[in-house]
Design a protein around this motif. Structure first.
Motif, PDB file in Angstrom:
ATOM      1  N   GLU A 172      18.161  80.411  19.660  1.00  0.00           N
ATOM      2  CA  GLU A 172      18.382  81.840  19.436  1.00  0.00           C
ATOM      3  C   GLU A 172      17.445  82.430  18.382  1.00  0.00           C
ATOM      4  O   GLU A 172      17.501  83.634  18.107  1.00  0.00           O
ATOM      5  N   ARG A 173      16.575  81.614  17.820  1.00  0.00           N
ATOM      6  CA  ARG A 173      15.700  82.115  16.766  1.00  0.00           C
ATOM      7  C   ARG A 173      14.548  82.938  17.343  1.00  0.00           C
ATOM      8  O   ARG A 173      13.826  82.467  18.227  1.00  0.00           O
ATOM      9  N   PRO A 174      14.341  84.135  16.840  1.00  0.00           N
ATOM     10  CA  PRO A 174      13.166  84.907  17.256  1.00  0.00           C
ATOM     11  C   PRO A 174      11.908  84.343  16.611  1.00  0.00           C
ATOM     12  O   PRO A 174      11.976  83.571  15.650  1.00  0.00           O
ATOM     13  N   LEU A 175      10.754  84.724  17.137  1.00  0.00           N
ATOM     14  CA  LEU A 175       9.502  84.399  16.482  1.00  0.00           C
ATOM     15  C   LEU A 175       9.473  85.133  15.138  1.00  0.00           C
ATOM     16  O   LEU A 175       9.840  86.304  15.055  1.00  0.00           O
ATOM     17  N   LEU A 176       9.026  84.453  14.094  1.00  0.00           N
ATOM     18  CA  LEU A 176       9.024  85.024  12.754  1.00  0.00           C
ATOM     19  C   LEU A 176       7.585  85.104  12.246  1.00  0.00           C
ATOM     20  O   LEU A 176       6.858  84.111  12.276  1.00  0.00           O
ATOM     21  N   TYR A 177       7.200  86.293  11.769  1.00  0.00           N
ATOM     22  CA  TYR A 177       5.829  86.522  11.315  1.00  0.00           C
ATOM     23  C   TYR A 177       5.785  87.055   9.891  1.00  0.00           C
ATOM     24  O   TYR A 177       6.692  87.775   9.460  1.00  0.00           O
ATOM     25  N   ALA A 178       4.684  86.746   9.211  1.00  0.00           N
ATOM     26  CA  ALA A 178       4.348  87.363   7.935  1.00  0.00           C
ATOM     27  C   ALA A 178       3.194  88.334   8.149  1.00  0.00           C
ATOM     28  O   ALA A 178       2.299  88.095   8.959  1.00  0.00           O
ATOM     29  N   VAL A 179       3.216  89.432   7.378  1.00  0.00           N
ATOM     30  CA  VAL A 179       2.108  90.376   7.380  1.00  0.00           C
ATOM     31  C   VAL A 179       1.003  89.832   6.477  1.00  0.00           C
ATOM     32  O   VAL A 179       1.244  89.527   5.306  1.00  0.00           O
ATOM     33  N   LEU A 180      -0.200  89.718   7.007  1.00  0.00           N
ATOM     34  CA  LEU A 180      -1.346  89.209   6.252  1.00  0.00           C
ATOM     35  C   LEU A 180      -2.582  90.043   6.564  1.00  0.00           C
ATOM     36  O   LEU A 180      -2.670  90.657   7.631  1.00  0.00           O
ATOM     37  N   THR A 181      -3.533  90.034   5.653  1.00  0.00           N
ATOM     38  CA  THR A 181      -4.795  90.742   5.878  1.00  0.00           C
ATOM     39  C   THR A 181      -5.946  89.753   5.785  1.00  0.00           C
ATOM     40  O   THR A 181      -6.082  89.062   4.761  1.00  0.00           O
ATOM     41  N   PRO A 182      -6.783  89.656   6.817  1.00  0.00           N
ATOM     42  CA  PRO A 182      -7.964  88.791   6.711  1.00  0.00           C
ATOM     43  C   PRO A 182      -8.873  89.255   5.578  1.00  0.00           C
ATOM     44  O   PRO A 182      -9.070  90.463   5.374  1.00  0.00           O
ATOM     45  N   ALA A 183      -9.431  88.332   4.857  1.00  0.00           N
ATOM     46  CA  ALA A 183     -10.277  88.674   3.714  1.00  0.00           C
ATOM     47  C   ALA A 183     -11.452  89.559   4.124  1.00  0.00           C
ATOM     48  O   ALA A 183     -11.849  90.459   3.375  1.00  0.00           O
ATOM     49  N   SER A 184     -11.998  89.318   5.301  1.00  0.00           N
ATOM     50  CA  SER A 184     -13.137  90.137   5.737  1.00  0.00           C
ATOM     51  C   SER A 184     -12.725  91.586   5.939  1.00  0.00           C
ATOM     52  O   SER A 184     -13.480  92.515   5.618  1.00  0.00           O
ATOM     53  N   TRP A 185     -11.516  91.822   6.475  1.00  0.00           N
ATOM     54  CA  TRP A 185     -11.020  93.191   6.627  1.00  0.00           C
ATOM     55  C   TRP A 185     -10.862  93.863   5.272  1.00  0.00           C
ATOM     56  O   TRP A 185     -11.243  95.025   5.105  1.00  0.00           O
ATOM     57  N   ALA A 186     -10.262  93.147   4.325  1.00  0.00           N
ATOM     58  CA  ALA A 186      -9.999  93.728   3.012  1.00  0.00           C
ATOM     59  C   ALA A 186     -11.296  94.156   2.336  1.00  0.00           C
ATOM     60  O   ALA A 186     -11.373  95.238   1.732  1.00  0.00           O
ATOM     61  N   ARG A 187     -12.309  93.320   2.421  1.00  0.00           N
ATOM     62  CA  ARG A 187     -13.603  93.683   1.817  1.00  0.00           C
ATOM     63  C   ARG A 187     -14.233  94.847   2.557  1.00  0.00           C
ATOM     64  O   ARG A 187     -14.780  95.778   1.928  1.00  0.00           O
ATOM     65  N   GLU A 188     -14.186  94.818   3.884  1.00  0.00           N
ATOM     66  CA  GLU A 188     -14.737  95.921   4.674  1.00  0.00           C
ATOM     67  C   GLU A 188     -14.073  97.249   4.304  1.00  0.00           C
ATOM     68  O   GLU A 188     -14.749  98.282   4.211  1.00  0.00           O
ATOM     69  N   ASP A 189     -12.774  97.228   4.078  1.00  0.00           N
ATOM     70  CA  ASP A 189     -12.057  98.455   3.732  1.00  0.00           C
ATOM     71  C   ASP A 189     -12.526  99.008   2.390  1.00  0.00           C
ATOM     72  O   ASP A 189     -12.702 100.224   2.230  1.00  0.00           O
ATOM     73  N   ARG A 190     -12.732  98.139   1.419  1.00  0.00           N
ATOM     74  CA  ARG A 190     -13.191  98.613   0.102  1.00  0.00           C
ATOM     75  C   ARG A 190     -14.628  99.127   0.175  1.00  0.00           C
ATOM     76  O   ARG A 190     -14.973 100.121  -0.484  1.00  0.00           O
ATOM     77  N   GLU A 191     -15.453  98.479   0.984  1.00  0.00           N
ATOM     78  CA  GLU A 191     -16.822  98.960   1.142  1.00  0.00           C
ATOM     79  C   GLU A 191     -16.837 100.293   1.889  1.00  0.00           C
ATOM     80  O   GLU A 191     -17.654 101.179   1.589  1.00  0.00           O
ATOM     81  N   TRP A 192     -15.937 100.450   2.854  1.00  0.00           N
ATOM     82  CA  TRP A 192     -15.819 101.718   3.580  1.00  0.00           C
ATOM     83  C   TRP A 192     -15.426 102.836   2.621  1.00  0.00           C
ATOM     84  O   TRP A 192     -15.969 103.944   2.685  1.00  0.00           O
ATOM     85  N   LEU A 193     -14.480 102.573   1.735  1.00  0.00           N
ATOM     86  CA  LEU A 193     -14.044 103.575   0.777  1.00  0.00           C
ATOM     87  C   LEU A 193     -15.201 104.018  -0.121  1.00  0.00           C
ATOM     88  O   LEU A 193     -15.332 105.209  -0.440  1.00  0.00           O
ATOM     89  N   ALA A 194     -16.053 103.083  -0.520  1.00  0.00           N
ATOM     90  CA  ALA A 194     -17.187 103.418  -1.382  1.00  0.00           C
ATOM     91  C   ALA A 194     -18.132 104.383  -0.696  1.00  0.00           C
ATOM     92  O   ALA A 194     -18.790 105.210  -1.351  1.00  0.00           O
ATOM     93  N   ARG A 195     -18.193 104.313   0.632  1.00  0.00           N
ATOM     94  CA  ARG A 195     -19.083 105.201   1.380  1.00  0.00           C
ATOM     95  C   ARG A 195     -18.423 106.539   1.726  1.00  0.00           C
ATOM     96  O   ARG A 195     -19.116 107.526   1.958  1.00  0.00           O
ATOM     97  N   HIS A 196     -17.084 106.568   1.816  1.00  0.00           N
ATOM     98  CA  HIS A 196     -16.405 107.748   2.352  1.00  0.00           C
ATOM     99  C   HIS A 196     -15.590 108.550   1.348  1.00  0.00           C
ATOM    100  O   HIS A 196     -15.284 109.712   1.604  1.00  0.00           O
ATOM    101  N   LEU A 197     -15.226 107.961   0.211  1.00  0.00           N
ATOM    102  CA  LEU A 197     -14.434 108.719  -0.749  1.00  0.00           C
ATOM    103  C   LEU A 197     -15.337 109.735  -1.447  1.00  0.00           C
ATOM    104  O   LEU A 197     -16.401 109.374  -1.957  1.00  0.00           O
ATOM    105  N   PRO A 198     -14.952 111.007  -1.462  1.00  0.00           N
ATOM    106  CA  PRO A 198     -15.794 112.030  -2.104  1.00  0.00           C
ATOM    107  C   PRO A 198     -16.072 111.700  -3.570  1.00  0.00           C
ATOM    108  O   PRO A 198     -15.225 111.155  -4.279  1.00  0.00           O
ATOM    109  N   ALA A 199     -17.261 112.059  -4.000  1.00  0.00           N
ATOM    110  CA  ALA A 199     -17.662 111.744  -5.374  1.00  0.00           C
ATOM    111  C   ALA A 199     -16.781 112.441  -6.397  1.00  0.00           C
ATOM    112  O   ALA A 199     -16.616 111.946  -7.520  1.00  0.00           O
ATOM    113  N   ASP A 200     -16.210 113.594  -6.026  1.00  0.00           N
ATOM    114  CA  ASP A 200     -15.368 114.328  -6.972  1.00  0.00           C
ATOM    115  C   ASP A 200     -13.893 113.966  -6.862  1.00  0.00           C
ATOM    116  O   ASP A 200     -13.039 114.634  -7.456  1.00  0.00           O
ATOM    117  N   SER A 201     -13.565 112.904  -6.119  1.00  0.00           N
ATOM    118  CA  SER A 201     -12.176 112.497  -5.977  1.00  0.00           C
ATOM    119  C   SER A 201     -11.622 112.004  -7.312  1.00  0.00           C
ATOM    120  O   SER A 201     -12.326 111.363  -8.100  1.00  0.00           O
TER     121      SER A 201
END
Length: 315
Positions: A172-201
């Motif tokens: 009766e046990r359902p499949l059980l998952y943890a939420v995780l972020t691949p390291a490559s995604w996390a770095r890509e997101d921070r690099e994306w922010l550096a390109r897209h966040l307005p300078a006056d933010s």
């Protein structure tokens, strides 16, 4: 004529209102749109949370201590936007929740006896197990053993959810998952922010070479993914309901710390062993024909990730 089996239900167990939309909003929206019943169980009302808008500061624990009921209504709005059902652990009979938010670690105050972190593990797990029996999900999603970022309530949510699933008979046990972020995604997101966040933010840019939370792991440990950037506007709409906790600007948001974060439209997962709470050995499928129809990109090792949480981790 062949009768199609009903779509498998999914249950997401989170610690506080807003956690569900921040970490699994894309996944919940994707499965709900595909016809799966999606249900959210929130373990506390986040009474100890900080409040972002100055005009609502009176709600916090240092003033009116009325943040819990307010965040309950924020949760309603967010879940309505995503099209999913929801409840708070132990609500009913005139009370909004069974356990109170424990607050962040290191604040110098001991958690009270009614806080979630002080809950008896067996009692809390029994409450979660009762929800699982009622909802009958094929999949349960929660945090890894670090609670994503070491918040005591997140760690407790992991422990309680694992114990709840482990208490059920194996068939009766359902499949059980943890939420995780691949390291490559996390770095890509921070690099994306550096390109897209307005300078006056007024928000601070996170350093791609800086520290990451424990839920950011080696790419090969993430065996499942839901990738759908088209759902980011819907996730952002749901997040705007959590106005006490965060501010949203397009595909960027910030919590009370004013550190910018990206809404990338992708979420990663890996199976948990409910008995030990550990990640199951990472393995990858050869095919990725997920029921949600999302595309599969694969890890840094070149192995594809499964796009359907209901398929488990192939061996």
């Amino acid at each position: 004529m062949t009768t199609q089996a009903p779509a498998a239900p999914l249950l997401f167990v989170h610690a506080h209102p807003d956690d569900e939309t921040l970490t699994t909003g894309i996944t919940m929206a994707r499965y709900a749109r595909a016809g799966h019943p999606v249900h959210v169980l929130t373990c506390t009302l986040g009474e100890e949370g900080e409040v972002v808008p100055p005009e609502l500061a009176h709600l916090d624990v240092h003033h009116d201590d009325a943040l819990g009921p307010h965040r309950r209504e924020e949760l309603r709005g967010a879940m309505a936007a995503l099209g999913v059902t929801h409840e708070v652990l132990g609500e009913g009979d005139g009370r909004l929740s069974r356990y109170r938010d424990s607050g962040m670690a290191g604040l110098g105050t001991a958690p009270g006896p009614d806080t979630f972190v002080a809950a008896d593990l067996e009692d809390a797990a029994a409450l979660v197990a009762a929800v699982i029996r009622r909802v009958r999900p094929a999949v349960v999603v929660t945090y890894d053993r670090h609670g994503g970022y070491l918040h005591p309530d997140h760690v407790q949510t992991h422990r309680v959810t694992c114990a709840a699933v482990a208490s059920l008979p194996v068939p009766e046990r359902p499949l059980l998952y943890a939420v995780l972020t691949p390291a490559s995604w996390a770095r890509e997101d921070r690099e994306w922010l550096a390109r897209h966040l307005p300078a006056d933010s007024s928000w601070t840019l996170p350093d791609p070479d800086g520290d990451y939370p424990p839920s950011v792991v080696a790419d090969e440990l993430v065996t499942h993914e839901v990738v759908d950037p088209s759902l980011v506007p819907l996730q952002a709409l749901a997040l705007r309901s959590h106005a006490t906790q965060l501010t949203v600007d397009g595909r960027v948001y910030a919590l009370s710390n004013d550190i910018a974060a990206r809404l990338s439209g992708r979420e990663g997962f890996a199976r948990l062993d409910p008995v030990t709470g550990d990640l199951l050995a990472a393995s990858h499928p050869d095919t990725t024909a997920g029921a949600t129809g999302s595309t599969t990109t694969g890890s840094s090792t070149g192995a594809p990730r499964c796009a359907d949480l209901t398929e488990g981790t192939p061996t």
